[in-house]
Design a protein around this motif. Structure first.
Motif, PDB file in Angstrom:
ATOM      1  N   TYR A  37       0.141  -5.771  -9.585  1.00  0.00           N
ATOM      2  CA  TYR A  37       0.543  -4.330  -9.586  1.00  0.00           C
ATOM      3  C   TYR A  37      -0.304  -4.610 -10.934  1.00  0.00           C
ATOM      4  O   TYR A  37      -1.272  -4.593 -11.645  1.00  0.00           O
ATOM      5  CB  TYR A  37       2.064  -4.305 -10.033  1.00  0.00           C
ATOM      6  CG  TYR A  37       3.227  -4.217  -9.206  1.00  0.00           C
ATOM      7  CD1 TYR A  37       3.550  -5.431  -8.249  1.00  0.00           C
ATOM      8  CD2 TYR A  37       4.103  -3.624  -9.017  1.00  0.00           C
ATOM      9  CE1 TYR A  37       5.021  -5.264  -7.705  1.00  0.00           C
ATOM     10  CE2 TYR A  37       5.317  -3.113  -7.602  1.00  0.00           C
ATOM     11  CZ  TYR A  37       5.756  -4.182  -7.532  1.00  0.00           C
ATOM     12  OH  TYR A  37       6.661  -4.869  -6.455  1.00  0.00           O
ATOM     13  N   ASP A  46       2.397   0.666 -10.063  1.00  0.00           N
ATOM     14  CA  ASP A  46       2.651   0.027  -8.641  1.00  0.00           C
ATOM     15  C   ASP A  46       1.919  -0.975  -7.947  1.00  0.00           C
ATOM     16  O   ASP A  46       1.249  -1.499  -8.798  1.00  0.00           O
ATOM     17  CB  ASP A  46       1.398   1.739  -8.372  1.00  0.00           C
ATOM     18  CG  ASP A  46       1.815   2.493  -8.904  1.00  0.00           C
ATOM     19  OD1 ASP A  46       1.116   3.776  -8.661  1.00  0.00           O
ATOM     20  OD2 ASP A  46       3.256   3.323  -8.337  1.00  0.00           O
ATOM     21  N   MET A  47       2.620  -1.285  -6.595  1.00  0.00           N
ATOM     22  CA  MET A  47       2.436  -2.836  -6.525  1.00  0.00           C
ATOM     23  C   MET A  47       0.665  -2.292  -5.749  1.00  0.00           C
ATOM     24  O   MET A  47       0.106  -1.199  -5.357  1.00  0.00           O
ATOM     25  CB  MET A  47       3.466  -2.741  -4.815  1.00  0.00           C
ATOM     26  CG  MET A  47       2.791  -4.317  -4.735  1.00  0.00           C
ATOM     27  SD  MET A  47       2.092  -3.898  -3.264  1.00  0.00           S
ATOM     28  CE  MET A  47       2.360  -3.053  -1.826  1.00  0.00           C
ATOM     29  N   VAL A  48       0.049  -3.717  -5.890  1.00  0.00           N
ATOM     30  CA  VAL A  48      -1.666  -3.472  -4.829  1.00  0.00           C
ATOM     31  C   VAL A  48      -1.664  -4.011  -3.981  1.00  0.00           C
ATOM     32  O   VAL A  48      -2.294  -3.908  -3.274  1.00  0.00           O
ATOM     33  CB  VAL A  48      -1.985  -3.481  -6.983  1.00  0.00           C
ATOM     34  CG1 VAL A  48      -3.882  -3.938  -6.215  1.00  0.00           C
ATOM     35  CG2 VAL A  48      -1.846  -2.902  -7.358  1.00  0.00           C
ATOM     36  N   ASN A  58      -0.116  -7.864   2.617  1.00  0.00           N
ATOM     37  CA  ASN A  58       0.520  -5.939   2.583  1.00  0.00           C
ATOM     38  C   ASN A  58      -0.376  -5.699   1.093  1.00  0.00           C
ATOM     39  O   ASN A  58      -0.561  -6.096  -0.096  1.00  0.00           O
ATOM     40  CB  ASN A  58       1.654  -5.561   2.085  1.00  0.00           C
ATOM     41  CG  ASN A  58       1.751  -3.999   2.666  1.00  0.00           C
ATOM     42  OD1 ASN A  58       1.052  -3.729   2.930  1.00  0.00           O
ATOM     43  ND2 ASN A  58       3.151  -3.575   1.828  1.00  0.00           N
ATOM     44  N   TYR A  59      -0.681  -4.215   1.424  1.00  0.00           N
ATOM     45  CA  TYR A  59      -1.846  -3.769   0.669  1.00  0.00           C
ATOM     46  C   TYR A  59      -1.193  -1.887   0.185  1.00  0.00           C
ATOM     47  O   TYR A  59      -1.507  -1.362   0.886  1.00  0.00           O
ATOM     48  CB  TYR A  59      -3.758  -3.522   0.114  1.00  0.00           C
ATOM     49  CG  TYR A  59      -3.353  -5.434   1.261  1.00  0.00           C
ATOM     50  CD1 TYR A  59      -4.001  -6.281   1.825  1.00  0.00           C
ATOM     51  CD2 TYR A  59      -4.706  -5.624  -0.200  1.00  0.00           C
ATOM     52  CE1 TYR A  59      -4.293  -7.116   2.202  1.00  0.00           C
ATOM     53  CE2 TYR A  59      -4.920  -7.000  -0.319  1.00  0.00           C
ATOM     54  CZ  TYR A  59      -4.655  -8.228   0.826  1.00  0.00           C
ATOM     55  OH  TYR A  59      -5.410  -9.067   1.223  1.00  0.00           O
ATOM     56  N   ALA A  60      -2.256  -1.925  -0.985  1.00  0.00           N
ATOM     57  CA  ALA A  60      -1.787  -0.178  -1.418  1.00  0.00           C
ATOM     58  C   ALA A  60      -2.929   0.476  -0.730  1.00  0.00           C
ATOM     59  O   ALA A  60      -4.329  -0.346  -0.593  1.00  0.00           O
ATOM     60  CB  ALA A  60      -1.778  -0.088  -2.795  1.00  0.00           C
ATOM     61  N   ASP A  61      -3.082   1.479   0.268  1.00  0.00           N
ATOM     62  CA  ASP A  61      -3.546   2.617   1.183  1.00  0.00           C
ATOM     63  C   ASP A  61      -5.323   2.447  -0.226  1.00  0.00           C
ATOM     64  O   ASP A  61      -6.207   2.440   0.607  1.00  0.00           O
ATOM     65  CB  ASP A  61      -3.731   3.980   1.521  1.00  0.00           C
ATOM     66  CG  ASP A  61      -2.167   3.772   2.335  1.00  0.00           C
ATOM     67  OD1 ASP A  61      -1.494   4.704   2.287  1.00  0.00           O
ATOM     68  OD2 ASP A  61      -2.570   2.445   2.678  1.00  0.00           O
ATOM     69  N   SER A  62      -5.303   2.405  -1.373  1.00  0.00           N
ATOM     70  CA  SER A  62      -6.125   2.770  -2.002  1.00  0.00           C
ATOM     71  C   SER A  62      -7.057   1.728  -2.156  1.00  0.00           C
ATOM     72  O   SER A  62      -8.320   2.179  -3.001  1.00  0.00           O
ATOM     73  CB  SER A  62      -5.402   3.220  -3.756  1.00  0.00           C
ATOM     74  OG  SER A  62      -4.763   2.487  -4.329  1.00  0.00           O
ATOM     75  N   LYS A  64      -7.321  -1.477   0.330  1.00  0.00           N
ATOM     76  CA  LYS A  64      -7.191  -1.623   1.470  1.00  0.00           C
ATOM     77  C   LYS A  64      -8.972  -1.835   2.182  1.00  0.00           C
ATOM     78  O   LYS A  64      -9.255  -0.947   1.460  1.00  0.00           O
ATOM     79  CB  LYS A  64      -6.205  -0.975   2.973  1.00  0.00           C
ATOM     80  CG  LYS A  64      -5.228  -1.470   2.604  1.00  0.00           C
ATOM     81  CD  LYS A  64      -4.217  -0.581   3.487  1.00  0.00           C
ATOM     82  CE  LYS A  64      -2.862  -0.714   3.610  1.00  0.00           C
ATOM     83  NZ  LYS A  64      -2.686   0.154   5.207  1.00  0.00           N
ATOM     84  N   ASP A  89     -10.146   2.374 -11.096  1.00  0.00           N
ATOM     85  CA  ASP A  89      -8.782   0.861 -10.756  1.00  0.00           C
ATOM     86  C   ASP A  89      -8.574   0.841 -11.868  1.00  0.00           C
ATOM     87  O   ASP A  89      -8.128  -0.415 -11.895  1.00  0.00           O
ATOM     88  CB  ASP A  89     -10.221   0.612  -9.904  1.00  0.00           C
ATOM     89  CG  ASP A  89     -10.365   0.728  -8.445  1.00  0.00           C
ATOM     90  OD1 ASP A  89     -11.405   0.097  -7.773  1.00  0.00           O
ATOM     91  OD2 ASP A  89      -9.508   0.553  -7.617  1.00  0.00           O
TER      92      ASP A  89
END
Length: 121
Positions: A37, A46-48, A58-62, A64, A89
């Motif tokens: 996170y 937020d989860m990264v 699984n990834y955050a859209d930002s 990927k 970031d």
């Protein structure tokens, strides 16, 4: 007692790379999911990136296509390879793990202390 200890943060120029590591230690029977996170000043955590015990990610859209999460179950360690870093970031990155300590206990959440990532433009 269980501890999660992160390492690998620091200062990097935009476009550069960093690799974060998080090692879990202590009285551990099993680890389920592990994740990274991040929290920037004044923002929520937020989860990264997220990885299950069988390696599903699984990834955050930002992030990927730029970040890769992996784990070494034998070492109770999760990694986050961060490439093409952007100023947005920059944050404190926290390690998270769902850990069972004994045969009779369920999974409990544990957090690391956080490691600072700074990205200069």
């Amino acid at each position: 007692q269980v501890q999660l200890v992160e390492s690998g943060g620091g200062l990097v120029q935009a476009g550069g790379s960093l690799r974060l590591s998080c090692a879990a230690s202590g009285s551990i029977r099993s680890i389920n999911a592990m994740a990274w996170y991040r929290q920037a000043p004044g923002k929520r955590r937020d989860m990264v990136a997220f990885i299950t015990s069988d390696g599903t990610t699984n990834y955050a859209d930002s992030v990927k296509g730029r970040f890769t999460v992996s784990r070494d179950n034998a070492k109770n360690t999760v990694y986050l390879q961060m490439n093409s870093l952007k100023p947005e970031d920059a944050a404190v990155y926290y390690c998270y793990a769902e850990i069972s300590r004994t045969r009779y206990s369920g999974l409990n959440p544990y957090w690391g202390q956080g490691t600072q990532v700074t990205v200069s433009s």
